[in-house]
Design an enzyme around this catalytic site. Structure first.
Site, PDB file in Angstrom:
ATOM      1  CE  LYS A  80      40.390  10.520  30.173  1.00 24.28           C
ATOM      2  NZ  LYS A  80      39.420  11.516  31.015  1.00 24.28           N
ATOM      3  N   GLY A 179      41.275  30.281  36.958  1.00 30.00           N
ATOM      4  CA  GLY A 179      40.584  29.819  35.594  1.00 30.00           C
ATOM      5  C   GLY A 179      39.236  29.826  35.574  1.00 30.00           C
ATOM      6  N   GLY A 181      36.825  29.363  33.281  1.00 31.44           N
ATOM      7  CA  GLY A 181      36.180  28.542  32.101  1.00 31.44           C
ATOM      8  C   GLY A 181      34.998  27.988  32.601  1.00 31.44           C
ATOM      9  CB  VAL A 183      34.297  24.303  36.461  1.00 28.79           C
ATOM     10  CG1 VAL A 183      34.132  23.881  37.796  1.00 28.79           C
ATOM     11  CG2 VAL A 183      34.008  23.043  35.361  1.00 28.79           C
TER      12      VAL A 183
END
Ligand code: NAI
Length: 366
Positions: A80, A179, A181, A183
């Site tokens: 990352k 949520g 969004g 997904v």
């Protein structure tokens, strides 16, 4: 001038701190583990309050990527990167170019991708200076991971249903999604067509109204979400939401959603188990996106049908985890970690052929 400092961190293969004051870069790249393949993980741009906060985040996130990729057997390791900056005001092409040089210095050990605070346009700038970039908007690329993530969560819910109700059907089940969004909305659509009864919430009231109108969903206030009586609770917004405050409120049989790092602390996995709530470990059920991204490195190119088959497999992985968790009387998250660790040690799913990064770049080793 780009300065790269190596930091020795126990348990991590490489951690570098990259600073270029002229171009406004202060970044960390952590390569946690490359036993399974090159470390792929997003580049997060965030105005961290301190250097220590940024370092802590990159270490936590890169380790998480090792487990997520290992459990999915996609021949990738865990890495990352984080850049300390405000993505709205401090992200410049010069900063991205300096960051790209830092990525390039790792010689393909780490491959970056879009994450919080970065976009595919940013990745296109990074690609000008290094080939070690994934999930770009090109014809060869895997594109938006969200539909695959949503499908993986749907398959994971079917595993939950089989475990709890002895059927993979979600017809008539009350499923609450936090949520709407990229997904959450797609997941809601899949569930609607499979006959589920949907309850939704989002900070965006308009998104809720539109979804409710289109799919006959019930809307709840975001603050009432965790106390909503339902069969499956699907957190698809933010992390850390399963915690001391929310666990006592829960009135669901299972938790299965896309959000990363759902458990505020590992002990919350045990608390869910004590309450008899089945938890689908987040990094297993939301692996569809990384499975899709990894597929652009397949030697014969990206193929969505093959990806769908691999994402479907999330069902089997979760059943395996539920069975082991039952047999060992361990929380599912702990069981998933043990399984990922076993795959890592045994090299199950390890990449056998190196990835060809043969892209034309200014300074890249194309
Ligand atoms: P998104 O940013 O498109 O959607 C998040 C939605 O949650 C937004 O509509 C936002 O308004 C809403 N939201 C934020 N806080 C909320 C709250 N307190 N209550 C209710 N709604 C709230 O993000 P996306 O891509 O859909 O991802 C959702 C989650 O899944 C994130 O945690 C992400 O890290 C994780 N994830 C996403 C993947 C992907 O392929 N997009 C892959 C793996 C994990």
């Amino acid at each position: 001038m780009l300065e790269i400092k190596e930091l020795a961190v126990e348990g991590y293969e490489r951690v570098i701190e990259a600073i270029d004051s002229d171009r406004g870069l202060h970044a960390f790249i952590a390569v946690h583990n490359t036993r399974m393949g090159p470390a792929l993980g997003g580049t997060r741009i965030y105005p961290y309050a301190s250097r220590e906060d940024a370092l802590k985040d990159v270490l936590r996130l890169s380790r998480g990527m090792t487990f997520k990729s290992a459990i999915a057997e996609i021949g990738l390791g865990g890495g990352k990167s984080v850049i300390i900056a405000d993505p709205h005001t401090q992200k410049t092409p010069e900063l991205l170019a300096a960051f790209a040089e830092a990525v390039h210095s790792l010689d393909g050990l780490y491959v970056c991708a879009e994450d919080v605070g970065t976009t595919t346009d940013d990745m296109a700038i990074i690609l000008e200076s290094t080939p070690y970039v994934a999930a770009l908007e090109t014809n060869e690329s895997s594109g938006d991971p969200s539909p695959f993530t949503a499908w993986g969560v749907f398959r994971g819910m079917q595993a939950v249903a089989l475990r709890l109700w002895n059927t993979t059907s979600l017809r008539g089940k009350r499923i609450a999604i936090q949520g709407l969004g990229k997904v959450g909305r797609r997941l809601g659509e899949f569930l609607f067509w499979h006959g589920a009864r949907l309850i939704v919430c989002d900070l965006d009231a308009k998104a809720c109204r539109e979804f409710a109108h289109e799919f006959g969903a019930e809307v709840v206030d975001p603050e009432d979400f965790f106390a909503t009586p339902c069969d499956i609770l699907a957190p698809c917004a933010m992390g850390g939401i399963i915690n001391d405050e929310t666990i006592p409120q829960l009135r669901c049989a299972a938790i299965a959603g896309a959000a990363n790092n759902q458990l505020a602390e590992p002990r919350h996995g045990q608390q869910l188990m004590d309450r008899g709530i089945l938890y689908a470990p987040d990094y297993v059920i939301n692996g569809g996106g990384i499975i899709n991204a990894a597929a652009e490195f397949d030697s014969d190119g990206y193929h969505p049908i093959r990806v769908r088959r691999q994402v479907d497999h999330i069902f089997d992985t979760l059943m395996d985890i539920f069975n082991r968790s039952d047999a060992q009387q361990l929380p599912t998250e702990q069981t998933a970690n043990d399984l990922a660790q076993h795959k890592l040690e045994a090299g199950i799913g390890r990449r056998l052929r190196a990835i060809d990064f043969g892209r034309d770049v200014k300074s890249g080793a194309a």
